[in-house]
Design a protein around this motif. Structure first.
Motif, PDB file in Angstrom:
ATOM      1  N   LEU A 181      -7.184  28.264  -0.020  1.00  0.00           N
ATOM      2  CA  LEU A 181      -7.029  29.643   0.406  1.00  0.00           C
ATOM      3  C   LEU A 181      -6.210  29.706   1.683  1.00  0.00           C
ATOM      4  CD1 LEU A 181     -10.729  30.797  -0.073  1.00  0.00           C
ATOM      5  CD2 LEU A 181      -8.853  30.885  -1.723  1.00  0.00           C
ATOM      6  N   ASP A 182      -5.322  30.672   1.774  1.00  0.00           N
ATOM      7  CA  ASP A 182      -4.539  30.876   2.991  1.00  0.00           C
ATOM      8  C   ASP A 182      -5.155  32.047   3.743  1.00  0.00           C
ATOM      9  OD1 ASP A 182      -2.754  31.266   4.999  1.00  0.00           O
ATOM     10  OD2 ASP A 182      -0.975  31.162   3.724  1.00  0.00           O
ATOM     11  N   LEU A 183      -6.009  31.744   4.696  1.00  0.00           N
ATOM     12  CA  LEU A 183      -6.734  32.788   5.418  1.00  0.00           C
ATOM     13  C   LEU A 183      -5.839  33.567   6.372  1.00  0.00           C
ATOM     14  CD1 LEU A 183     -10.052  30.863   6.120  1.00  0.00           C
ATOM     15  CD2 LEU A 183      -9.584  32.522   4.318  1.00  0.00           C
ATOM     16  N   ASP A 184      -4.694  33.012   6.750  1.00  0.00           N
ATOM     17  CA  ASP A 184      -3.792  33.719   7.670  1.00  0.00           C
ATOM     18  C   ASP A 184      -3.293  35.036   7.091  1.00  0.00           C
ATOM     19  OD1 ASP A 184      -3.996  31.744   9.593  1.00  0.00           O
ATOM     20  OD2 ASP A 184      -2.237  30.657   8.869  1.00  0.00           O
ATOM     21  N   TYR A 185      -3.145  35.113   5.793  1.00  0.00           N
ATOM     22  CA  TYR A 185      -2.616  36.308   5.151  1.00  0.00           C
ATOM     23  C   TYR A 185      -3.659  37.052   4.328  1.00  0.00           C
ATOM     24  CZ  TYR A 185       1.878  34.360   6.442  1.00  0.00           C
ATOM     25  OH  TYR A 185       2.931  33.850   7.140  1.00  0.00           O
ATOM     26  N   SER A 186      -4.901  36.659   4.434  1.00  0.00           N
ATOM     27  CA  SER A 186      -5.975  37.266   3.652  1.00  0.00           C
ATOM     28  C   SER A 186      -6.731  38.279   4.504  1.00  0.00           C
ATOM     29  CB  SER A 186      -6.949  36.188   3.162  1.00  0.00           C
ATOM     30  OG  SER A 186      -6.271  35.255   2.336  1.00  0.00           O
ATOM     31  N   TYR A 187      -7.194  39.362   3.881  1.00  0.00           N
ATOM     32  CA  TYR A 187      -7.841  40.443   4.609  1.00  0.00           C
ATOM     33  C   TYR A 187      -9.194  40.795   4.016  1.00  0.00           C
ATOM     34  CZ  TYR A 187      -3.373  40.800   6.810  1.00  0.00           C
ATOM     35  OH  TYR A 187      -2.244  40.492   7.507  1.00  0.00           O
ATOM     36  N   VAL A 188     -10.174  40.994   4.882  1.00  0.00           N
ATOM     37  CA  VAL A 188     -11.525  41.370   4.469  1.00  0.00           C
ATOM     38  C   VAL A 188     -11.548  42.880   4.260  1.00  0.00           C
ATOM     39  CG1 VAL A 188     -13.960  41.390   5.119  1.00  0.00           C
ATOM     40  CG2 VAL A 188     -12.505  39.460   5.794  1.00  0.00           C
ATOM     41  N   VAL A 189     -11.962  43.310   3.060  1.00  0.00           N
ATOM     42  CA  VAL A 189     -12.034  44.742   2.772  1.00  0.00           C
ATOM     43  C   VAL A 189     -13.475  45.237   2.673  1.00  0.00           C
ATOM     44  CG1 VAL A 189      -9.754  44.832   1.697  1.00  0.00           C
ATOM     45  CG2 VAL A 189     -11.756  44.360   0.281  1.00  0.00           C
ATOM     46  N   GLU A 190     -14.439  44.307   2.623  1.00  0.00           N
ATOM     47  CA  GLU A 190     -15.848  44.703   2.571  1.00  0.00           C
ATOM     48  C   GLU A 190     -16.709  43.551   3.072  1.00  0.00           C
ATOM     49  OE1 GLU A 190     -19.187  45.546  -0.862  1.00  0.00           O
ATOM     50  OE2 GLU A 190     -17.119  46.107  -1.297  1.00  0.00           O
ATOM     51  N   ILE A 191     -17.744  43.888   3.848  1.00  0.00           N
ATOM     52  CA  ILE A 191     -18.726  42.910   4.306  1.00  0.00           C
ATOM     53  C   ILE A 191     -20.103  43.474   3.989  1.00  0.00           C
ATOM     54  CG2 ILE A 191     -19.730  41.695   6.278  1.00  0.00           C
ATOM     55  CD1 ILE A 191     -17.041  41.965   7.694  1.00  0.00           C
ATOM     56  N   ALA A 192     -20.938  42.665   3.333  1.00  0.00           N
ATOM     57  CA  ALA A 192     -22.317  43.062   3.041  1.00  0.00           C
ATOM     58  C   ALA A 192     -23.230  41.913   3.443  1.00  0.00           C
ATOM     59  CB  ALA A 192     -22.493  43.393   1.565  1.00  0.00           C
TER      60      ALA A 192
ATOM     61  N   LEU B  64     -18.427  38.695   1.267  1.00  0.00           N
ATOM     62  CA  LEU B  64     -17.160  39.165   1.806  1.00  0.00           C
ATOM     63  C   LEU B  64     -16.241  39.449   0.628  1.00  0.00           C
ATOM     64  CD1 LEU B  64     -16.468  36.437   4.515  1.00  0.00           C
ATOM     65  CD2 LEU B  64     -17.386  38.702   4.924  1.00  0.00           C
ATOM     66  N   VAL B  65     -15.760  40.682   0.507  1.00  0.00           N
ATOM     67  CA  VAL B  65     -14.731  40.980  -0.478  1.00  0.00           C
ATOM     68  C   VAL B  65     -13.412  40.868   0.268  1.00  0.00           C
ATOM     69  CG1 VAL B  65     -13.773  42.680  -2.065  1.00  0.00           C
ATOM     70  CG2 VAL B  65     -16.261  42.463  -1.810  1.00  0.00           C
ATOM     71  N   VAL B  66     -12.561  39.965  -0.225  1.00  0.00           N
ATOM     72  CA  VAL B  66     -11.350  39.597   0.508  1.00  0.00           C
ATOM     73  C   VAL B  66     -10.140  39.703  -0.415  1.00  0.00           C
ATOM     74  CG1 VAL B  66     -10.266  37.753   1.846  1.00  0.00           C
ATOM     75  CG2 VAL B  66     -12.744  37.987   1.867  1.00  0.00           C
ATOM     76  N   ASP B  67      -9.059  40.297   0.110  1.00  0.00           N
ATOM     77  CA  ASP B  67      -7.764  40.203  -0.564  1.00  0.00           C
ATOM     78  C   ASP B  67      -7.192  38.850  -0.172  1.00  0.00           C
ATOM     79  OD1 ASP B  67      -7.619  42.574  -1.961  1.00  0.00           O
ATOM     80  OD2 ASP B  67      -6.703  43.674  -0.315  1.00  0.00           O
ATOM     81  N   LEU B  68      -7.346  37.872  -1.061  1.00  0.00           N
ATOM     82  CA  LEU B  68      -6.988  36.484  -0.768  1.00  0.00           C
ATOM     83  C   LEU B  68      -5.575  36.162  -1.195  1.00  0.00           C
ATOM     84  CD1 LEU B  68     -10.173  34.630  -2.018  1.00  0.00           C
ATOM     85  CD2 LEU B  68      -9.425  34.838   0.334  1.00  0.00           C
ATOM     86  N   VAL B  69      -4.985  35.238  -0.468  1.00  0.00           N
ATOM     87  CA  VAL B  69      -3.712  34.647  -0.843  1.00  0.00           C
ATOM     88  C   VAL B  69      -3.988  33.181  -1.125  1.00  0.00           C
ATOM     89  CG1 VAL B  69      -1.388  34.061  -0.072  1.00  0.00           C
ATOM     90  CG2 VAL B  69      -2.389  36.257   0.555  1.00  0.00           C
ATOM     91  N   ARG B  70      -3.583  32.719  -2.299  1.00  0.00           N
ATOM     92  CA  ARG B  70      -3.755  31.299  -2.649  1.00  0.00           C
ATOM     93  C   ARG B  70      -2.811  30.451  -1.826  1.00  0.00           C
ATOM     94  NH1 ARG B  70      -8.304  30.536  -5.636  1.00  0.00           N
ATOM     95  NH2 ARG B  70      -8.655  32.449  -6.752  1.00  0.00           N
ATOM     96  N   PHE B  71      -3.188  29.192  -1.600  1.00  0.00           N
ATOM     97  CA  PHE B  71      -2.370  28.299  -0.797  1.00  0.00           C
ATOM     98  C   PHE B  71      -1.702  27.282  -1.701  1.00  0.00           C
ATOM     99  CE2 PHE B  71      -1.566  24.637   1.866  1.00  0.00           C
ATOM    100  CZ  PHE B  71      -0.933  25.238   2.931  1.00  0.00           C
TER     101      PHE B  71
ATOM    102  N   LYS C 215      -8.014  40.055  -5.125  1.00  0.00           N
ATOM    103  CA  LYS C 215      -9.277  40.521  -4.558  1.00  0.00           C
ATOM    104  C   LYS C 215     -10.423  39.713  -5.151  1.00  0.00           C
ATOM    105  CE  LYS C 215      -9.675  44.629  -3.284  1.00  0.00           C
ATOM    106  NZ  LYS C 215      -9.718  46.074  -3.183  1.00  0.00           N
ATOM    107  N   ARG C 216     -11.148  39.006  -4.279  1.00  0.00           N
ATOM    108  CA  ARG C 216     -12.253  38.141  -4.701  1.00  0.00           C
ATOM    109  C   ARG C 216     -13.451  38.341  -3.789  1.00  0.00           C
ATOM    110  NH1 ARG C 216      -9.974  34.120  -8.138  1.00  0.00           N
ATOM    111  NH2 ARG C 216     -12.128  33.682  -8.637  1.00  0.00           N
ATOM    112  N   ARG C 217     -14.615  38.002  -4.306  1.00  0.00           N
ATOM    113  CA  ARG C 217     -15.851  38.062  -3.523  1.00  0.00           C
ATOM    114  C   ARG C 217     -16.261  36.642  -3.154  1.00  0.00           C
ATOM    115  NH1 ARG C 217     -19.368  41.953  -2.965  1.00  0.00           N
ATOM    116  NH2 ARG C 217     -18.450  43.044  -4.723  1.00  0.00           N
TER     117      ARG C 217
END
Length: 107
Positions: A9-20, A28-35, A44-46
């Motif tokens: 996962l490339d966390l530098d370009y990934s954004y959290v859209v939901e935290i529960a 964490l629901v995250v718009d992830l970028v694969r590395f 978008k993954r949980r």
């Protein structure tokens, strides 16, 4: 849910859209970028973390709103894994999980 290999996962370009946060579980629901990122395609993954006993969330403020009306908690700067300790740090603050055997999965 399957185990997560954080190296993919490339966390530098990934954004959290939901935290529960609930007892024994953080989602964490995250718009992830694969590395490695090729075209910055977001997926978008949980990410679910379970198996801990204590959780503390500090340094957080209200999330930002995007132009399209969605919520944006910002990026994940770092995920630190230790013996019975997981620390998530980012624009959303710091989430510290301790105690137990932590399991990190993603759907």
């Amino acid at each position: 849910m399957t185990p997560v290999n954080l190296r993919n996962l490339d966390l530098d370009y990934s954004y959290v859209v939901e935290i529960a946060i609930s007892p024994g579980q953080v989602d964490l629901v995250v718009d992830l970028v694969r590395f490695p990122p090729k075209d910055l395609v977001f997926d978008k993954r949980r990410i679910r973390i379970t198996g801990f006993r204590d959780v503390a969330w500090s340094g957080w403020g209200p999330p930002a709103g995007n132009a399209d009306g969605t919520i944006d908690w910002g990026s994940v700067d770092e995920i630190t894994l230790g013996d019975g300790l997981t620390v998530l740090t980012g624009d959303f603050g710091t989430v510290r999980l301790s105690g137990g055997a932590h399991v990190i999965e993603m759907d």
